[in-house]
Design an enzyme around this catalytic site. Structure first.
Site, mmCIF file in Angstrom:
data_model
loop_
_atom_site.group_PDB
_atom_site.id
_atom_site.type_symbol
_atom_site.label_atom_id
_atom_site.label_comp_id
_atom_site.label_asym_id
_atom_site.label_seq_id
_atom_site.Cartn_x
_atom_site.Cartn_y
_atom_site.Cartn_z
ATOM 1 N N HIS A 114 0.823 -1.205 0.000
ATOM 2 C CA HIS A 114 0.000 0.000 0.000
ATOM 3 C C HIS A 114 0.859 1.258 0.000
ATOM 4 O O HIS A 114 1.588 1.537 0.955
ATOM 5 C CB HIS A 114 -0.882 -0.028 1.252
ATOM 6 C CG HIS A 114 -1.862 1.076 1.345
ATOM 7 N ND1 HIS A 114 -2.018 1.840 2.483
ATOM 8 C CD2 HIS A 114 -2.775 1.547 0.460
ATOM 9 C CE1 HIS A 114 -2.972 2.723 2.304
ATOM 10 N NE2 HIS A 114 -3.447 2.572 1.087
ATOM 11 N N ARG A 115 0.811 2.004 -1.085
ATOM 12 C CA ARG A 115 1.623 3.234 -1.226
ATOM 13 C C ARG A 115 3.104 2.924 -1.039
ATOM 14 O O ARG A 115 3.874 3.746 -0.526
ATOM 15 C CB ARG A 115 1.172 4.308 -0.244
ATOM 16 C CG ARG A 115 -0.320 4.602 -0.291
ATOM 17 C CD ARG A 115 -0.739 5.646 0.728
ATOM 18 N NE ARG A 115 -2.182 5.570 0.982
ATOM 19 C CZ ARG A 115 -2.818 6.236 1.928
ATOM 20 N NH1 ARG A 115 -2.142 7.068 2.715
ATOM 21 N NH2 ARG A 115 -4.108 6.086 2.106
ATOM 22 N N GLU A 124 1.037 -0.944 -4.964
ATOM 23 C CA GLU A 124 -0.131 -0.068 -5.064
ATOM 24 C C GLU A 124 0.294 1.371 -4.836
ATOM 25 O O GLU A 124 1.081 1.653 -3.932
ATOM 26 C CB GLU A 124 -1.185 -0.484 -4.024
ATOM 27 C CG GLU A 124 -2.522 0.232 -4.146
ATOM 28 C CD GLU A 124 -2.614 1.554 -3.409
ATOM 29 O OE1 GLU A 124 -3.559 2.325 -3.680
ATOM 30 O OE2 GLU A 124 -1.732 1.836 -2.561
ATOM 31 N N ASP A 179 -0.940 5.859 -5.866
ATOM 32 C CA ASP A 179 -2.017 6.786 -6.238
ATOM 33 C C ASP A 179 -1.491 7.859 -7.179
ATOM 34 O O ASP A 179 -0.347 8.307 -7.056
ATOM 35 C CB ASP A 179 -2.568 7.470 -4.986
ATOM 36 C CG ASP A 179 -2.899 6.477 -3.887
ATOM 37 O OD1 ASP A 179 -3.928 5.813 -3.996
ATOM 38 O OD2 ASP A 179 -2.091 6.355 -2.932
ATOM 39 N N HIS A 231 -1.189 10.711 -2.519
ATOM 40 C CA HIS A 231 -2.484 10.202 -2.073
ATOM 41 C C HIS A 231 -3.504 11.291 -1.759
ATOM 42 O O HIS A 231 -4.613 11.294 -2.277
ATOM 43 C CB HIS A 231 -2.330 9.301 -0.850
ATOM 44 C CG HIS A 231 -3.643 8.777 -0.347
ATOM 45 N ND1 HIS A 231 -4.382 9.431 0.637
ATOM 46 C CD2 HIS A 231 -4.361 7.693 -0.695
ATOM 47 C CE1 HIS A 231 -5.493 8.750 0.859
ATOM 48 N NE2 HIS A 231 -5.514 7.693 0.063
ATOM 49 N N GLU A 291 -4.192 3.560 -8.415
ATOM 50 C CA GLU A 291 -5.457 4.248 -8.176
ATOM 51 C C GLU A 291 -5.433 5.661 -8.749
ATOM 52 O O GLU A 291 -4.533 6.457 -8.452
ATOM 53 C CB GLU A 291 -5.781 4.322 -6.680
ATOM 54 C CG GLU A 291 -7.117 4.991 -6.428
ATOM 55 C CD GLU A 291 -7.514 5.075 -4.966
ATOM 56 O OE1 GLU A 291 -8.463 5.830 -4.662
ATOM 57 O OE2 GLU A 291 -6.862 4.417 -4.128
ATOM 58 N N LYS A 299 -6.929 9.035 -8.392
ATOM 59 C CA LYS A 299 -7.664 9.764 -7.361
ATOM 60 C C LYS A 299 -8.563 10.820 -7.982
ATOM 61 O O LYS A 299 -8.132 11.624 -8.815
ATOM 62 C CB LYS A 299 -6.682 10.427 -6.385
ATOM 63 C CG LYS A 299 -5.687 9.468 -5.735
ATOM 64 C CD LYS A 299 -6.377 8.439 -4.861
ATOM 65 C CE LYS A 299 -6.935 9.033 -3.597
ATOM 66 N NZ LYS A 299 -7.475 7.994 -2.686
ATOM 67 N N ASP A 339 0.214 -1.934 4.743
ATOM 68 C CA ASP A 339 1.309 -0.970 4.894
ATOM 69 C C ASP A 339 2.621 -1.662 5.241
ATOM 70 O O ASP A 339 3.671 -1.020 5.213
ATOM 71 C CB ASP A 339 0.986 0.021 6.022
ATOM 72 C CG ASP A 339 -0.179 0.931 5.685
ATOM 73 O OD1 ASP A 339 -0.373 1.232 4.493
ATOM 74 O OD2 ASP A 339 -0.905 1.333 6.621
#
Length: 303
Positions: free
Chosen positions: A65-66, A92, A94, A107, A167, A169, A287
């Protein structure tokens, strides 16, 4: 996380294997039927870069995540390098657009939380963003870390075998998405990328512009008919919270039988990882990808 007994693990593994095999067979039959009716469905459903749990030895994909926020500032090159080194299956991150229509990895809508800037990112040009410090908030060792552009992350993906869940945004127009689509193809990673959004108009525009790029729809809770909901935007993946399955735990298997990849976000504790494993989801966003990879490896050795 409490380890089950050897006997209970074997019983659980047998049930798990049967359920996944049956689900895969059913999904395959459904896919063949759909393609026989409508050849255009091949564009939507043929490519599944995130795959399924049955293709990953019965273990959910570890989705970083990020990057790896447990080790470095989120959505930065150090975080992505840490995620790649962790053994995560999927990276992953954003994307936002700047005031001068450049694509950057970030993000929040506001700069305040993770940089020394303030206010909306969309009001700043790329040049203005490049002078901001996106690392000091996390620790002095990361002072001077910059907000990366999408083009700076693409070589990291190209140079590895990791997949990507990207993703978008907010709302994106076709013109705004074209540099993203072009970059994915320019670096030859189109078979390892899924583009995701909460926004249905964005997914519909993406479907029209680049139908061969797989899409994921993100929802906080599953709608009443999640299969039709995903089909309405041509999504092959649903990303949702673990809470979506607490009332209807069988919903995960139902979605998989319909040919959808099921991802849950964002889980950072062993008990939650176990719940996701018990549900049989295809991937877990976390995370702490290094810890989750280690947990999976230990479980595999103990099985």
């Amino acid at each position: 996380m409490q380890r089950p007994s050897d006997r209970s693990r074997r019983v659980s593994a047998r049930r798990y294997s049967f359920r996944r095999t049956a689900a895969s067979f059913t999904a395959t039959l459904a896919l063949v039927a759909v393609l026989a009716i409508d050849h255009t469905a091949a564009t939507v459903y043929a490519a599944q870069p995130l795959g399924s749990i049955i293709l990953n030895d019965g273990v959910p994909l570890t989705i970083a995540h990020r990057g790896a926020p447990a080790e470095a500032p989120e959505n930065t090159i150090p975080a992505f390098e840490a995620a790649l080194a962790s053994g995560a299956d999927v990276l992953e991150f954003d994307l936002h657009m700047t005031a001068d229509e450049q694509v950057v990895v970030f993000h929040d809508e506001l700069l305040d939380r993770t940089t020394n800037g303030s206010g909306p990112l969309a009001d700043r040009t790329l040049a203005e963003l490049r002078v901001l410090d996106a690392g000091s908030w996390y620790g002095s060792a990361w002072a001077g870390t910059r907000i990366p552009t999408f083009d700076e992350v693409l070589p990291l993906l190209q140079g590895s075998d990791v997949r990507a869940l990207i993703e978008l945004k907010g709302l994106w127009t076709v013109d705004a998405m074209r540099p993203i689509i072009a970059g994915i193809y320019r670096f030859g990673i189109q078979d390892r990328v899924v583009l995701a959004s909460f926004e249905l108009p964005t997914l519909l525009e993406l479907w029209k512009e680049a139908p061969s790029l797989p899409r994921a729809v993100i929802v906080r809770r599953l709608p009443d008919d999640p299969v039709d909901f995903a089909a309405s935007v041509g999504a092959t993946t649903i990303v949702t919270s673990l809470r979506s399955f607490r009332v209807e735990p069988e919903a995960a298997a139902m979605l998989q039988k319909a040919g959808l990849t099921v991802i849950v976000y964002t889980l950072n504790r062993g008990d939650l990882w176990q719940q996701a494993l018990d549900l049989g989801v295809d991937g877990v966003v976390t995370d702490a990808p290094r810890r989750l990879v280690t947990v999976h490896a230990q479980a595999a050795r103990g099985s």
